[in-house]
Scaffold this motif. Structure first.
Motif, PDB file in Angstrom:
ATOM      1  N   THR A 171       0.811  -1.211   0.000  1.00  0.00           N
ATOM      2  CA  THR A 171       0.000   0.000   0.000  1.00  0.00           C
ATOM      3  C   THR A 171       0.847   1.264   0.000  1.00  0.00           C
ATOM      4  O   THR A 171       0.331   2.369   0.010  1.00  0.00           O
ATOM      5  CB  THR A 171      -0.899   0.040   1.249  1.00  0.00           C
ATOM      6  OG1 THR A 171      -0.071  -0.158   2.393  1.00  0.00           O
ATOM      7  CG2 THR A 171      -1.951  -1.039   1.200  1.00  0.00           C
ATOM      8  N   ASN A 172       2.164   1.103  -0.006  1.00  0.00           N
ATOM      9  CA  ASN A 172       3.037   2.266   0.141  1.00  0.00           C
ATOM     10  C   ASN A 172       3.763   2.590  -1.164  1.00  0.00           C
ATOM     11  O   ASN A 172       4.979   2.716  -1.208  1.00  0.00           O
ATOM     12  CB  ASN A 172       4.045   1.987   1.272  1.00  0.00           C
ATOM     13  CG  ASN A 172       4.960   3.161   1.512  1.00  0.00           C
ATOM     14  OD1 ASN A 172       4.552   4.310   1.349  1.00  0.00           O
ATOM     15  ND2 ASN A 172       6.210   2.880   1.860  1.00  0.00           N
ATOM     16  N   ILE A 173       3.000   2.687  -2.253  1.00  0.00           N
ATOM     17  CA  ILE A 173       3.627   2.923  -3.552  1.00  0.00           C
ATOM     18  C   ILE A 173       3.381   4.363  -3.995  1.00  0.00           C
ATOM     19  O   ILE A 173       2.264   4.860  -3.943  1.00  0.00           O
ATOM     20  CB  ILE A 173       3.061   1.936  -4.606  1.00  0.00           C
ATOM     21  CG1 ILE A 173       3.598   0.532  -4.361  1.00  0.00           C
ATOM     22  CG2 ILE A 173       3.400   2.383  -6.023  1.00  0.00           C
ATOM     23  CD1 ILE A 173       5.095   0.371  -4.554  1.00  0.00           C
ATOM     24  N   ASP A 174       4.454   5.015  -4.422  1.00  0.00           N
ATOM     25  CA  ASP A 174       4.363   6.368  -4.961  1.00  0.00           C
ATOM     26  C   ASP A 174       4.031   6.239  -6.454  1.00  0.00           C
ATOM     27  O   ASP A 174       4.904   5.983  -7.271  1.00  0.00           O
ATOM     28  CB  ASP A 174       5.699   7.087  -4.747  1.00  0.00           C
ATOM     29  CG  ASP A 174       5.664   8.523  -5.252  1.00  0.00           C
ATOM     30  OD1 ASP A 174       4.755   8.854  -6.056  1.00  0.00           O
ATOM     31  OD2 ASP A 174       6.524   9.305  -4.835  1.00  0.00           O
ATOM     32  N   PHE A 175       2.744   6.409  -6.781  1.00  0.00           N
ATOM     33  CA  PHE A 175       2.335   6.197  -8.172  1.00  0.00           C
ATOM     34  C   PHE A 175       2.865   7.299  -9.089  1.00  0.00           C
ATOM     35  O   PHE A 175       3.040   7.067 -10.279  1.00  0.00           O
ATOM     36  CB  PHE A 175       0.805   6.076  -8.275  1.00  0.00           C
ATOM     37  CG  PHE A 175       0.299   4.718  -7.880  1.00  0.00           C
ATOM     38  CD1 PHE A 175       0.378   3.644  -8.762  1.00  0.00           C
ATOM     39  CD2 PHE A 175      -0.229   4.499  -6.616  1.00  0.00           C
ATOM     40  CE1 PHE A 175      -0.062   2.381  -8.397  1.00  0.00           C
ATOM     41  CE2 PHE A 175      -0.672   3.233  -6.240  1.00  0.00           C
ATOM     42  CZ  PHE A 175      -0.592   2.175  -7.129  1.00  0.00           C
ATOM     43  N   ASP A 176       3.124   8.484  -8.532  1.00  0.00           N
ATOM     44  CA  ASP A 176       3.711   9.540  -9.372  1.00  0.00           C
ATOM     45  C   ASP A 176       5.084   9.112  -9.884  1.00  0.00           C
ATOM     46  O   ASP A 176       5.415   9.310 -11.053  1.00  0.00           O
ATOM     47  CB  ASP A 176       3.844  10.842  -8.578  1.00  0.00           C
ATOM     48  CG  ASP A 176       2.491  11.481  -8.313  1.00  0.00           C
ATOM     49  OD1 ASP A 176       1.539  11.153  -9.054  1.00  0.00           O
ATOM     50  OD2 ASP A 176       2.379  12.281  -7.370  1.00  0.00           O
ATOM     51  N   ALA A 177       5.865   8.511  -8.980  1.00  0.00           N
ATOM     52  CA  ALA A 177       7.198   8.045  -9.382  1.00  0.00           C
ATOM     53  C   ALA A 177       7.064   6.908 -10.390  1.00  0.00           C
ATOM     54  O   ALA A 177       7.761   6.881 -11.412  1.00  0.00           O
ATOM     55  CB  ALA A 177       7.997   7.591  -8.158  1.00  0.00           C
ATOM     56  N   ALA A 178       6.152   5.970 -10.108  1.00  0.00           N
ATOM     57  CA  ALA A 178       5.973   4.827 -11.006  1.00  0.00           C
ATOM     58  C   ALA A 178       5.515   5.300 -12.385  1.00  0.00           C
ATOM     59  O   ALA A 178       5.974   4.788 -13.414  1.00  0.00           O
ATOM     60  CB  ALA A 178       4.970   3.844 -10.409  1.00  0.00           C
ATOM     61  N   ASN A 179       4.624   6.305 -12.414  1.00  0.00           N
ATOM     62  CA  ASN A 179       4.150   6.804 -13.702  1.00  0.00           C
ATOM     63  C   ASN A 179       5.249   7.564 -14.440  1.00  0.00           C
ATOM     64  O   ASN A 179       5.304   7.548 -15.672  1.00  0.00           O
ATOM     65  CB  ASN A 179       2.911   7.695 -13.500  1.00  0.00           C
ATOM     66  CG  ASN A 179       1.740   6.894 -12.963  1.00  0.00           C
ATOM     67  OD1 ASN A 179       1.785   5.660 -12.907  1.00  0.00           O
ATOM     68  ND2 ASN A 179       0.686   7.578 -12.547  1.00  0.00           N
ATOM     69  N   ALA A 180       6.127   8.214 -13.666  1.00  0.00           N
ATOM     70  CA  ALA A 180       7.274   8.882 -14.294  1.00  0.00           C
ATOM     71  C   ALA A 180       8.182   7.856 -14.970  1.00  0.00           C
ATOM     72  O   ALA A 180       8.762   8.116 -16.024  1.00  0.00           O
ATOM     73  CB  ALA A 180       8.049   9.680 -13.248  1.00  0.00           C
TER      74      ALA A 180
END
Lengths: 271, 107
Positions: free
Chosen positions: B82-91
């Motif tokens: 549950t601790n995923i930074d989706f902004d970073a993943a999308n980058a």
């Protein structure tokens, strides 16, 4: 650069001067090394890469791999473990980071088994791991000789790593950030001096005093020693501290330079 | 056995990756038995296999094949918590396609 030559000299004198033939850590000096085969460890780097970059990297005759035309030595990457095969002397992990797959060999260190076991228990198939090691080639097949493999516990490390690999790739292919294109995009904080004509637009980012100081310095009659900051302050009617501060900014920006002392400046002519 | 490349994509990329293997990171929105919906820059229907254990609201990374209806048939799924930074993943996805040379081969 001839670091290795300098080094050779110092080693010779060291061996001749002292009795301690095995004292100290001498990089690259193994018992089986021939003098010509010595590598230049001053160029050692640790680079974040993707597996595709390693698979694509050409190897020159001296066994050095290159990525983006830059020699690589140590590499680090994050990937998912697909297969594990334990042998007596090493553990071979087949890993995949989405850009390709690669075998990673971790040599079993019999002196230090406990420390390895703590990580080994967590390194199971389909988990992500972080690898540090060296890219090697054996019978035309590339693999990574790992120094350390540890499990990835925060999955954000995957994003972090891939973005880091991208940044490093761009650094080597396009140069460091802050180049000309980048400066223009940020509103020209560092003025680009292209000719003798200093319009107001090229002084953007400098204080009013700095602009005044610079304008005065360009026009006032002076010797090649330039002008002292006291004269400038007196002539443009500003406080000496303000002029000193303006001078610092202009010096930092490369528009003027110091001559006989730190308080005497001349305009740096672009032509 | 060699593992093929699995480019990281988001929902808007599905069209251009039809019938290809991809890797997607998304949040589990809905579980419907044999299928599920994940949010990866937009909702994506995924077709599960027996080994998938998805948890609602957890991030999940799937490797799968995009079908003609832009659904993804899952080969493997990895729970990312549950601790995923989706902004970073999308980058990362954006970098993948903008600087493709270090991420995947065109075909």
């Amino acid at each position: 650069m001839s670091y290795s030559n300098n080094y050779e000299t110092s080693y010779t004198s060291y061996g001749a001067g002292g009795g301690a033939s095995s004292g100290g850590f001498i990089p690259g000096e193994g018992s089986q090394n021939s003098p010509s085969g010595r590598k230049d460890y001053t160029q050692d780097t640790l680079r974040a890469v993707t597996i595709k970059q390693m698979l694509d990297s050409p190897q020159s005759a001296d066994e050095i791999f290159k990525i983006d035309n830059t020699p690589i030595s140590q590499v680090t990457f994050v990937a998912q473990i697909r297969n594990i095969s334990s042998q007596t002397t090493n553990i071979t992990y087949k890993v995949d980071d989405g850009t390709g797959s690669m075998e990673v060999k971790l040599w079993v260190d019999s002196d230090n088994e406990n420390a390895q076991d703590a990580n080994k228990a967590k390194l199971v198939e389909n988990t992500y791991c972080r690898v540090w090691g060296k890219l090697k080639s054996f019978q035309n097949k590339k693999h990574v000789g790992a120094t350390v493999i540890r499990p990835v516990e925060d999955m954000n490390e995957i994003s972090y790593h891939l973005l880091e690999a991208t940044v490093v790739h761009l650094y080597f292919t396009r140069g460091p950030p802050g180049g000309q294109a980048d400066t223009a995009a940020h509103g020209g904080q560092v003025p680009q001096i292209t000719g003798g004509e200093y319009s107001g637009g090229q002084m953007v980012g400098y204080s009013k005093v700095a602009q005044k100081v610079f304008e005065y310095m360009r026009q006032a009659p002076q010797s090649n020693e330039g002008l002292h900051q006291h004269d400038i302050a007196a002539n443009i009617g500003c406080e000496i501290t303000d002029v000193a501060k303006a001078g610092d900014d202009l010096l930092a920006g490369g528009l003027i330079y110091t001559t006989v002392d730190d308080q005497t400046w001349a305009v740096l002519e672009a032509d | 056995m060699d593992h093929p490349q699995t480019p990281r994509i988001l929902a808007p990329h599905l069209q251009s990756f039809q019938h290809k293997l991809v890797r997607m990171l998304g949040k589990v929105v809905q579980l419907r038995g044999e299928t599920a919906v994940i949010d990866a820059g937009g909702n994506v229907d995924i077709i599960l296999n027996r080994d998938c254990h998805l948890t609602p609201n957890h991030a999940v990374e799937i490797i799968g094949k995009v079908d003609g209806n832009l659904r993804v048939k899952v080969l493997t799924a990895t729970d990312f918590g549950t601790n995923i930074d989706f902004d970073a993943a999308n980058a990362v996805v954006e970098a993948t396609h903008r600087y493709r040379e270090i991420f995947y081969d065109a075909d």
